[in-house]
Write an enzyme that holds these catalytic residues in place. Sequence first.
Site, PDB file in Angstrom:
ATOM      1  N   LYS A  41       0.827  -1.207   0.000  1.00 22.38           N
ATOM      2  CA  LYS A  41       0.000   0.000   0.000  1.00 22.38           C
ATOM      3  C   LYS A  41       0.857   1.251   0.000  1.00 22.38           C
ATOM      4  O   LYS A  41       0.492   2.256  -0.616  1.00 22.38           O
ATOM      5  CB  LYS A  41      -0.954  -0.001   1.199  1.00 22.38           C
ATOM      6  CG  LYS A  41      -2.106  -0.976   1.025  1.00 22.38           C
ATOM      7  CD  LYS A  41      -3.242  -0.711   1.985  1.00 22.38           C
ATOM      8  CE  LYS A  41      -4.374  -1.706   1.763  1.00 22.38           C
ATOM      9  NZ  LYS A  41      -5.400  -1.637   2.802  1.00 22.38           N
ATOM     10  N   LYS A  87      -5.503 -11.866  -8.465  1.00 22.49           N
ATOM     11  CA  LYS A  87      -6.736 -11.993  -7.690  1.00 22.49           C
ATOM     12  C   LYS A  87      -7.801 -11.030  -8.219  1.00 22.49           C
ATOM     13  O   LYS A  87      -7.477  -9.910  -8.628  1.00 22.49           O
ATOM     14  CB  LYS A  87      -6.390 -11.637  -6.235  1.00 22.49           C
ATOM     15  CG  LYS A  87      -7.339 -12.194  -5.221  1.00 22.49           C
ATOM     16  CD  LYS A  87      -6.845 -11.853  -3.818  1.00 22.49           C
ATOM     17  CE  LYS A  87      -8.022 -11.427  -2.970  1.00 22.49           C
ATOM     18  NZ  LYS A  87      -7.644 -10.986  -1.635  1.00 22.49           N
ATOM     19  N   LYS A 147     -11.583  -5.443  -6.176  1.00 22.59           N
ATOM     20  CA  LYS A 147     -12.615  -4.396  -6.193  1.00 22.59           C
ATOM     21  C   LYS A 147     -12.196  -3.223  -7.057  1.00 22.59           C
ATOM     22  O   LYS A 147     -13.022  -2.512  -7.602  1.00 22.59           O
ATOM     23  CB  LYS A 147     -12.761  -3.822  -4.769  1.00 22.59           C
ATOM     24  CG  LYS A 147     -13.616  -4.566  -3.828  1.00 22.59           C
ATOM     25  CD  LYS A 147     -13.607  -3.834  -2.476  1.00 22.59           C
ATOM     26  CE  LYS A 147     -14.357  -4.634  -1.427  1.00 22.59           C
ATOM     27  NZ  LYS A 147     -14.269  -4.028  -0.085  1.00 22.59           N
TER      28      LYS A 147
END
Length: 334
Positions: free
Chosen positions: A115, A197, A200
């Site tokens: 992040k 993966k 969102k």
Amino acid sequence: MLDGKKILYSGMQATGTLTLGNYLGALKNWVNMSEEYECLYGVMDLHSLTLRQEPAEFRKNARSLYALYVAAGLDPEKNCIYYQSHVSAHAELGWLLNCFPYMGELQRMTQYKDKAAKHAENINAGLFTYPVLMAADILLYQTDVVPVGVDQKQHLEITRDIAQRFNGIFGEVFTVPEAYIGKIGAKIMSLQEPERKMSKSDENANATIYLLDDRDTIIRKFKRAVTDSESVICYREDKPGISNLMDIYGAVTGRSKEEIEREFEGQGYGSFKLAVGETVADELEPLQKRYAELIADKSYIDRVIKANDEKAAYYAGKTLRKAQKKLGLTERIR
Ligand code: TRP
């Protein structure tokens, strides 16, 4: 807690719309856990603040997540479904626990590193101490098991370390939780880059099925799913696209890989993709209907939120007070 059942705790961040990956990997499997466990599920809105949120949209997303939990079949009378930010013990225990892990331990967290690299303009202290708040979430409820994806495994390990360190110095306060990884739930990959993966926040909208996508959109996305140039439906490492579609189909229908291979023997990718798309659309239809009803019925959701917030606050408060006392904080005068 109640009934002598073991305690299970999990939750999702209150950002964006949930995906088919969140559903098949977690939510769908949570539904039956309340038979065996006393379950708590949080709308993790405090964690979402580590990235900038647009306030109105954020509030809407949190409500939407709550309604999706319920629409997916989590009964808010049998499961304690609540907002993390409504139980102030999370932030309070989070602070106490901040004084346990070392900087070096938090620096090693791969999610922090990822992040920080992705949001270089806003590497705030909350991003760094994110796992400590997560530890507080889990430890407040004397949790026995935490179903999480592999990406959260490291956070669960540091939760255990924090609990053990605290208990070791100040005496037994926290149950040391176990991860519940990979025992339930499928790992769903992107429809466009099946090595990654399903996310969102994928920039390519065709890569992700959102739980509130309509039927036509779902079928169209499956038709466009990236596969390979062979035309046999079988589960193989060098066929990540087809294998992912088989995982999805299997997770929805409960069929094994062998059964799916047999079912589609001799058929082309086109008809397989269509079958997967229709099956997923059928699966999501009742959820979407229920969701629309719940969002329209403000008073019902408000009522269950209130009842569950209070329940969560009651249990969390007990653990918090115990921790405060052990640490030597002066008890309040009542
Ligand atoms: N970090 C988790 C995620 O992004 C969400 C989360 C916050 C969580 N607190 C938790 C999950 C406690 C399980 C238990 O997926």
